[in-house]
Design a protein around this motif. Structure first.
Motif, short mmCIF file in Angstrom:
data_model
loop_
_atom_site.label_atom_id
_atom_site.label_comp_id
_atom_site.label_asym_id
_atom_site.label_seq_id
_atom_site.Cartn_x
_atom_site.Cartn_y
_atom_site.Cartn_z
N ILE A 28 -22.54 -4.79 17.04
CA ILE A 28 -22.26 -3.36 17.28
C ILE A 28 -22.40 -2.55 15.99
N ASN A 29 -22.85 -3.21 14.93
CA ASN A 29 -23.20 -2.47 13.70
C ASN A 29 -24.29 -3.28 12.98
N PRO A 30 -25.02 -2.64 12.06
CA PRO A 30 -26.18 -3.34 11.46
C PRO A 30 -25.80 -4.60 10.67
N TRP A 31 -24.57 -4.68 10.19
CA TRP A 31 -24.15 -5.84 9.40
C TRP A 31 -24.07 -7.09 10.26
N MET A 32 -23.81 -6.92 11.55
CA MET A 32 -23.61 -8.06 12.44
C MET A 32 -24.94 -8.67 12.88
N ALA A 33 -26.02 -7.89 12.78
CA ALA A 33 -27.33 -8.36 13.25
C ALA A 33 -27.73 -9.61 12.47
N VAL A 74 -9.00 -8.74 13.85
CA VAL A 74 -8.60 -8.85 12.42
C VAL A 74 -8.71 -7.50 11.71
N PHE A 75 -9.58 -6.61 12.23
CA PHE A 75 -9.79 -5.33 11.55
C PHE A 75 -8.74 -4.33 12.03
N THR A 76 -7.52 -4.50 11.53
CA THR A 76 -6.39 -3.69 11.99
C THR A 76 -6.51 -2.22 11.59
N ALA A 77 -7.39 -1.91 10.63
CA ALA A 77 -7.62 -0.50 10.30
C ALA A 77 -8.01 0.29 11.54
N ASN A 78 -8.64 -0.39 12.48
CA ASN A 78 -9.13 0.30 13.68
C ASN A 78 -8.09 0.42 14.79
N PHE A 124 -12.47 6.99 19.60
CA PHE A 124 -11.77 7.23 18.34
C PHE A 124 -11.39 5.87 17.76
N GLU A 125 -11.74 5.63 16.49
CA GLU A 125 -11.53 4.29 15.94
C GLU A 125 -10.53 4.25 14.79
N GLY A 126 -9.47 5.06 14.94
CA GLY A 126 -8.28 4.91 14.09
C GLY A 126 -8.57 5.13 12.61
N ALA A 127 -7.88 4.35 11.79
CA ALA A 127 -8.02 4.49 10.34
C ALA A 127 -9.32 3.89 9.81
N GLY A 128 -10.23 3.51 10.73
CA GLY A 128 -11.61 3.29 10.31
C GLY A 128 -12.25 4.64 9.98
N ASP A 129 -11.88 5.66 10.77
CA ASP A 129 -12.49 6.98 10.64
C ASP A 129 -11.52 8.09 10.22
N HIS A 145 -20.90 8.24 14.22
CA HIS A 145 -21.23 6.90 14.73
C HIS A 145 -20.23 6.46 15.80
N ARG A 146 -18.98 6.33 15.44
CA ARG A 146 -17.99 5.75 16.35
C ARG A 146 -17.06 6.80 16.96
N SER A 147 -16.38 7.57 16.13
CA SER A 147 -15.40 8.52 16.65
C SER A 147 -16.10 9.83 17.02
N LEU A 176 -15.79 5.81 8.44
CA LEU A 176 -15.50 6.53 7.20
C LEU A 176 -14.99 5.59 6.10
N ASP A 177 -14.20 4.58 6.48
CA ASP A 177 -13.61 3.72 5.44
C ASP A 177 -14.61 2.75 4.81
N THR A 178 -15.86 2.76 5.28
CA THR A 178 -16.90 1.94 4.62
C THR A 178 -17.52 2.68 3.43
N CYS A 179 -17.26 3.99 3.32
CA CYS A 179 -17.96 4.78 2.30
C CYS A 179 -17.09 5.84 1.64
N LYS A 264 -20.08 -10.06 7.15
CA LYS A 264 -21.00 -10.43 8.24
C LYS A 264 -20.67 -9.68 9.53
N ALA A 265 -19.44 -9.19 9.64
CA ALA A 265 -19.03 -8.39 10.81
C ALA A 265 -19.00 -6.90 10.48
N GLY A 266 -19.32 -6.57 9.21
CA GLY A 266 -19.30 -5.16 8.82
C GLY A 266 -17.95 -4.68 8.34
N GLY A 267 -17.14 -5.58 7.80
CA GLY A 267 -15.82 -5.16 7.32
C GLY A 267 -15.46 -5.84 6.00
N ALA A 268 -14.47 -5.29 5.31
CA ALA A 268 -13.95 -5.92 4.09
C ALA A 268 -12.46 -5.58 3.94
N1 ARG Z 1 -17.25 -5.49 13.72
C1 ARG Z 1 -16.33 -4.40 13.60
C2 ARG Z 1 -16.93 -3.16 14.25
O1 ARG Z 1 -18.12 -2.98 14.18
C3 ARG Z 1 -16.00 -4.15 12.17
C4 ARG Z 1 -14.96 -3.10 11.99
C5 ARG Z 1 -14.66 -2.81 10.55
N2 ARG Z 1 -13.56 -1.94 10.44
C6 ARG Z 1 -13.50 -0.83 9.69
N3 ARG Z 1 -12.39 -0.19 9.62
N4 ARG Z 1 -14.58 -0.34 9.08
O2 ARG Z 1 -16.24 -2.36 14.83
#
Ligand code: ARG
Length: 288
Positions: A28-33, A74-78, A124-129, A145-147, A176-179, A264-268
């Motif tokens: 669901i994101n380019p990192w996972m491909a 695992v990505f509780t930010a979301n 809406f993807e929470g504290a990801g955005d 992208h997401r929210s 947003l939290d990726t950049c 590999k899943a697009g998170g850190a």
């Molecule tokens: N595979 C997850 C996704 O695409 C990674 C989420 C990463 N979380 C974040 N807060 N950026 O939704």
């Protein structure tokens, strides 16, 4: 120059979820491909435990239960965006993550939060955005992208806070939290090219130049902006010597802790945590 606005430790609490069932099983994101079934779960567990150990030196960590069938839990930010005792629960754009919502809701209820929701049609993807500024009563909100952009007004009403939308334009920086990362003392660390020109101008208008920490594409691609900040401490996957020096010059201590399995899943680091203590800011302290 050290910044006297920074506390050494800040008595923060972060929500985390162990990677017992973590894997890349969809894209669901380019990192996972290309990463489906390419993970190493025991290495993921080691890396996650090292992050827990590092953050645990300066802050409290609350664990929520891991669950089968929802590998990105695992990505509780979301999980949602927290402010005071309220949380606005996420509603994931992709069906692959929607089953996580009930588990996140249960975790918030267990921790005594008042759980608020947005209209069902708005992803809406929470504290990801949605990221609280660290010196102003302001919520930075990433969309594109997401929210959904329409969440901005709703979030502002529900949380009674000013919301500054920022448009994300690079698919690799889909949250947003990726950049972008607000830091203690009113600093903002970010990768400008992930935003459209209008949004870059909004950031520059709100954050004085000496509080802007610009990250280059190499560091951004190592998820350096995906930082956990507690007081003067910064936890991230990897940063160049130049970025570490820049952060140190502003009074931060940088802890690099490899999270390659989660990339590999697009998170850190930041994606793997959710700050549960988010008091309203009362005074504007972003003076240069
Ligand atoms: N595979 C997850 C996704 O695409 C990674 C989420 C990463 N979380 C974040 N807060 N950026 O939704």
């Amino acid at each position: 120059m050290t910044n006297h606005l920074l506390d050494h430790t800040a008595d923060d609490t972060f929500l985390m979820c162990a990677p017992d069932h973590f894997e890349v099983s969809y894209v669901i994101n380019p990192w996972m491909a290309g990463n489906i079934a390419h993970g190493n779960r025991s290495l993921a567990m080691q890396q996650w435990l090292a992050l827990v150990e590092a953050i645990g030196q300066v802050a409290k960590i609350k664990m929520m239960p891991a669950m089968p069938g929802v590998p990105d839990l695992v990505f509780t930010a979301n999980a949602g965006v927290v402010l005071g005792n309220k949380v606005v629960l996420s509603r994931f754009r992709h069906v692959e993550r929607q089953a996580e919502e009930v588990y996140f809701e249960a975790a918030f209820t267990a921790h005594g939060f008042e759980v608020l929701t947005l209209p069902p049609e708005l992803p809406f993807e929470g504290a990801g955005d949605a990221l609280m500024d660290r010196s102003e009563n302001l919520l930075w909100f990433g969309h594109g992208h997401r929210s959904d952009i329409a969440c901005a007004t709703r979030l502002s009403e529900l949380l009674e806070i000013e919301v500054q939308p920022l448009k994300l334009v690079d698919a690799r920086f889909y949250h947003l939290d990726t950049c972008f990362c607000p830091l203690a003392g009113g600093y903002v660390m970010y990768f400008p090219e992930a935003f459209d020109a209008v949004s870059q101008a909004h950031i520059a208008a709100r954050v004085p130049a000496d509080k802007r920490i610009i990250v280059d594409s190499e560091d951004a691609l190592h998820f350096a902006c995906n930082t956990v900040n507690s007081g003067s401490h910064i936890f991230l996957n990897q940063a160049s010597d130049a970025l570490v020096a820049q952060l140190q010059a502003h009074g931060f201590t940088v802890h690099q802790t490899a999270l390659t399995e989660f990339l590999k899943a697009g998170g850190a680091a930041k994606c793997l945590t959710l700050k549960l203590n988010e008091p309203q800011q009362t005074v504007a302290t972003r003076v240069s």
